[in-house]
Every structure is written in structure tokens, then in C-alpha cells.
Design an enzyme around this catalytic site. Structure first.
Site, PDB file in Angstrom:
ATOM      1  N   ASN A   9       0.867  -1.177   0.000  1.00  0.00           N
ATOM      2  CA  ASN A   9       0.000   0.000   0.000  1.00  0.00           C
ATOM      3  C   ASN A   9       0.905   1.229   0.000  1.00  0.00           C
ATOM      4  O   ASN A   9       1.485   1.571   1.025  1.00  0.00           O
ATOM      5  CB  ASN A   9      -0.890  -0.037   1.255  1.00  0.00           C
ATOM      6  N   LYS A  11       0.140   4.267  -0.328  1.00  0.00           N
ATOM      7  CA  LYS A  11      -0.518   5.459   0.239  1.00  0.00           C
ATOM      8  C   LYS A  11      -0.295   6.660  -0.693  1.00  0.00           C
ATOM      9  O   LYS A  11      -0.142   6.476  -1.890  1.00  0.00           O
ATOM     10  CB  LYS A  11      -0.014   5.712   1.660  1.00  0.00           C
ATOM     11  N   HIS A  94      -9.504   1.351   4.728  1.00  0.00           N
ATOM     12  CA  HIS A  94      -8.232   1.526   5.444  1.00  0.00           C
ATOM     13  C   HIS A  94      -8.450   2.498   6.608  1.00  0.00           C
ATOM     14  O   HIS A  94      -9.235   3.440   6.493  1.00  0.00           O
ATOM     15  CB  HIS A  94      -7.158   2.060   4.490  1.00  0.00           C
ATOM     16  N   GLU A  96      -6.843   4.915   7.663  1.00  0.00           N
ATOM     17  CA  GLU A  96      -6.623   6.334   7.339  1.00  0.00           C
ATOM     18  C   GLU A  96      -7.852   6.921   6.636  1.00  0.00           C
ATOM     19  O   GLU A  96      -8.163   8.105   6.799  1.00  0.00           O
ATOM     20  CB  GLU A  96      -5.352   6.477   6.485  1.00  0.00           C
ATOM     21  N   GLU A 164      -5.468  -4.770  10.522  1.00  0.00           N
ATOM     22  CA  GLU A 164      -4.454  -3.741  10.737  1.00  0.00           C
ATOM     23  C   GLU A 164      -4.773  -2.960  12.012  1.00  0.00           C
ATOM     24  O   GLU A 164      -5.547  -1.991  11.976  1.00  0.00           O
ATOM     25  CB  GLU A 164      -4.434  -2.771   9.553  1.00  0.00           C
ATOM     26  N   GLY A 170       2.362   2.444  10.707  1.00  0.00           N
ATOM     27  CA  GLY A 170       3.307   3.543  10.550  1.00  0.00           C
ATOM     28  C   GLY A 170       4.046   3.913  11.827  1.00  0.00           C
ATOM     29  O   GLY A 170       4.700   4.953  11.889  1.00  0.00           O
ATOM     30  N   SER A 210       3.294  -1.902  10.312  1.00  0.00           N
ATOM     31  CA  SER A 210       4.745  -1.952  10.564  1.00  0.00           C
ATOM     32  C   SER A 210       5.381  -3.296  10.202  1.00  0.00           C
ATOM     33  O   SER A 210       6.316  -3.739  10.857  1.00  0.00           O
ATOM     34  CB  SER A 210       5.058  -1.579  12.017  1.00  0.00           C
TER      35      SER A 210
HETATM   36  P1  PGA Z   1       2.785   0.476   7.577  1.00  0.00           P
HETATM   37  O1  PGA Z   1       1.323   0.660   6.943  1.00  0.00           O
HETATM   38  O2  PGA Z   1       3.330  -0.835   7.036  1.00  0.00           O
HETATM   39  O3  PGA Z   1       3.563   1.652   7.118  1.00  0.00           O
HETATM   40  O4  PGA Z   1       2.626   0.407   9.052  1.00  0.00           O
HETATM   41  C1  PGA Z   1       0.475  -0.426   6.745  1.00  0.00           C
HETATM   42  C2  PGA Z   1      -0.834   0.033   6.161  1.00  0.00           C
HETATM   43  O5  PGA Z   1      -1.306   1.112   6.529  1.00  0.00           O
HETATM   44  O6  PGA Z   1      -1.429  -0.645   5.317  1.00  0.00           O
END
Ligand code: PGA
Length: 252
Positions: A9, A11, A94, A96, A164, A170, A210
Site C-alpha cells: 500500500n 498510500k 483503510h 486512514e 491492521e 506507521g 509496521s
Molecule cells: P505500515 O502501513 O506498514 O507503514 O505500518 C500499513 C498500512 O497502513 O497498510
């Protein structure tokens, strides 16, 4: 047998030029790895260019979001019908999107219905926030998200779920492999209630938050974890290829 899947992803990162460069950098390495479904999810504006670049390669393409209407006066939105020409997967719900764009389970549910109609494969994201985790609400929150997001949707082998935990995204602080495995097991039991044992056994459930080249093997060793949704580390070609390779080795 569930085929493991590693999805990147990206983003809101990479210009079209950068996206093309990143795919060029990882294409060869990824293509050599068998028995893992490899997916990259660049921003909308790069989908067409990346699609061209992936012709003949074993790497699949996904989008990061979608609107639930097919067409019309929805300035700025992108429909399932449009995506169906470009990619196979689409990330839906997601955290976010839920946090910054007020996406609710109801909207997520509409989006999943809409993409299935156009033959796309949804990657449904669920996960609890830090305060929910700390107050022992993980089970209630995650189970609720799965049930509401899938309300009125019959069994389909197109569906993928990504667990997640919001506190792990993140932050560099992934869930322990045990935590991830337990919650994914819980999701599978919830899905079993909806689609029966067979449906639940066939469903791929990924872990996200992460995931890195340093913790991928440990996570992939868990029996309930069928792969990963990778954010930050999917923007580094070497790291992403390494994560896919680890999944292939562990799950063979
Ligand atoms: P990250 O994000 O691996 O940077 O923690 C995962 C995601 O949001 O899908």
C-alpha cells in the site's frame, strides 16, 4: 490451501515518474518468487502507467480506495467501473480513510458491494485503535467491523481481509506475531459464522501494521496469517522483495 499474498500500500506517495521507477526496481526480483500473490497499490494517477509496465509480469495491481457509485456527478471520485479496466484489487476501509475521511462501516459495506459487482477483489481493512486495544475492546471492535462491513454480502472467493491494528500502522511497533495470529483467528471464526467453516478456511486474512523485512518471517510463521499489507516498507524495493521472499519461504 490459501495462497499467501503480500500487498504493498503505497498510500499518497510517488509521482507517476517515481511510481514507474519503483516498479522497475522491484519487478525482476518479485517476478522470480513463486507461490505468493504479489500486489502493488500505487496512487490512482499511476495505475495506468504501472499497468503498462507490469504487462507479462506476475505482479498484480490494486487501488487504495474507490467510490460506490458507478458514474455521475461526483466530482473527484473514482468508480469501480473505471478501476475494473486498470486493476484487480482495491483496498477498502483503510484506517486512514476511516480517520481522515469519515468512512464508516456502512460506507465500506456499500463500497464492497459496488466493487464486487464490477468484478474487482476487495481487500477489506479492519482494526482497533490504541484506546480500544488498551480497554480490552479489540474483539468487540474487530468483530463488529467485519460483520457490518460484510452485511448482506454473500460468500465470495474474491474477498481478502486485512487486520491492521491502528496503533501498529506507521509506528514501527508491529503487533506481536502471537497477537496478530490470535485476532486473525478471531476474524476467521467471525467469518465462519457468516459463510460457514469452508468459506472461512478459504478466506485469506492478512496482517498489516509496521511489517518489515525484519519481522516478516516471524509473522508469516503463524498459521492464521496468510500474508501482509505493507505500507512504509513497500516503498523500498529491496525491503518489499525481501518480505515477499520470506513469505514464499515460510509458507511453501
Ligand atoms: P505500515 O502501513 O506498514 O507503514 O505500518 C500499513 C498500512 O497502513 O497498510
Amino acid at each position: 490451501m490459501r495462497i499467501p499474498m503480500i500487498a504493498g500500500n503505497w498510500k499518497m506517495n510517488t509521482t507517476v515518474t517515481e511510481a514507474v521507477a519503483l516498479v522497475r526496481e522491484m519487478r525482476g526480483g518479485l517476478d522470480e518468487i513463486k507461490n505468493v500473490e504479489k500486489v502493488v497499490c500505487p496512487p490512482f494517477v499511476s495505475l495506468a502507467a504501472v499497468k503498462d509496465l507490469l504487462k507479462g509480469a506476475s505482479i498484480k495491481l490494486g487501488a487504495q480506495n474507490v467510490f460506490f457509485e458507478e458514474k455521475g456527478a461526483y466530482t473527484g471520485e473514482v468508480s469501480p467501473l473505471m478501476l475494473a479496466e486498470l486493476c484487480e484489487y482495491v483496498i477498502i476501509g483503510h484506517s486512514e480513510r476511516r480517520q481522515y475521511f469519515n468512512e464508516t462501516d456502512e460506507i465500506v459495506n456499500k463500497k464492497i458491494k459496488a466493487v464486487l459487482k464490477d468484478g474487482l477483489k476487495p481487500i477489506l481493512c479492519v482494526g482497533e485503535k490504541l484506546e480500544e486495544n488498551e480497554s480490552g475492546k479489540t474483539e468487540e471492535v474487530v468483530t463488529g467491523q467485519v460483520k457490518s462491513s460484510l452485511a448482506g454480502i454473500g460468500y465470495t472467493d474474491k474477498l481478502v481481509i486485512a487486520y491492521e491494528p491502528v496503533w501498529a500502522i506507521g509506528t514501527g511497533k508491529a503487533a506481536t506475531s502471537q497477537q496478530a495470529n490470535d485476532t486473525i483467528g478471531l476474524i476467521r471464526r467471525t467469518v465462519s459464522g457468516l459463510y460457514g467453516k469452508e468459506g472461512a478456511l478459504n478466506l485469506r486474512i492478512l496482517y498489516g501494521g509496521s511489517v518489515s523485512a525484519a519481522n516478516a518471517t516471524d509473522l508469516m510463521k503463524q498459521s492464521e496469517i496468510d500474508g501482509a499489507l505493507v505500507g512504509g516498507a513497500s516503498l523500498k524495493a529491496n525491503d518489499f522483495v525481501s518480505i515477499v521472499r520470506q513469505a514464499a519461504q515460510v509458507k511453501k
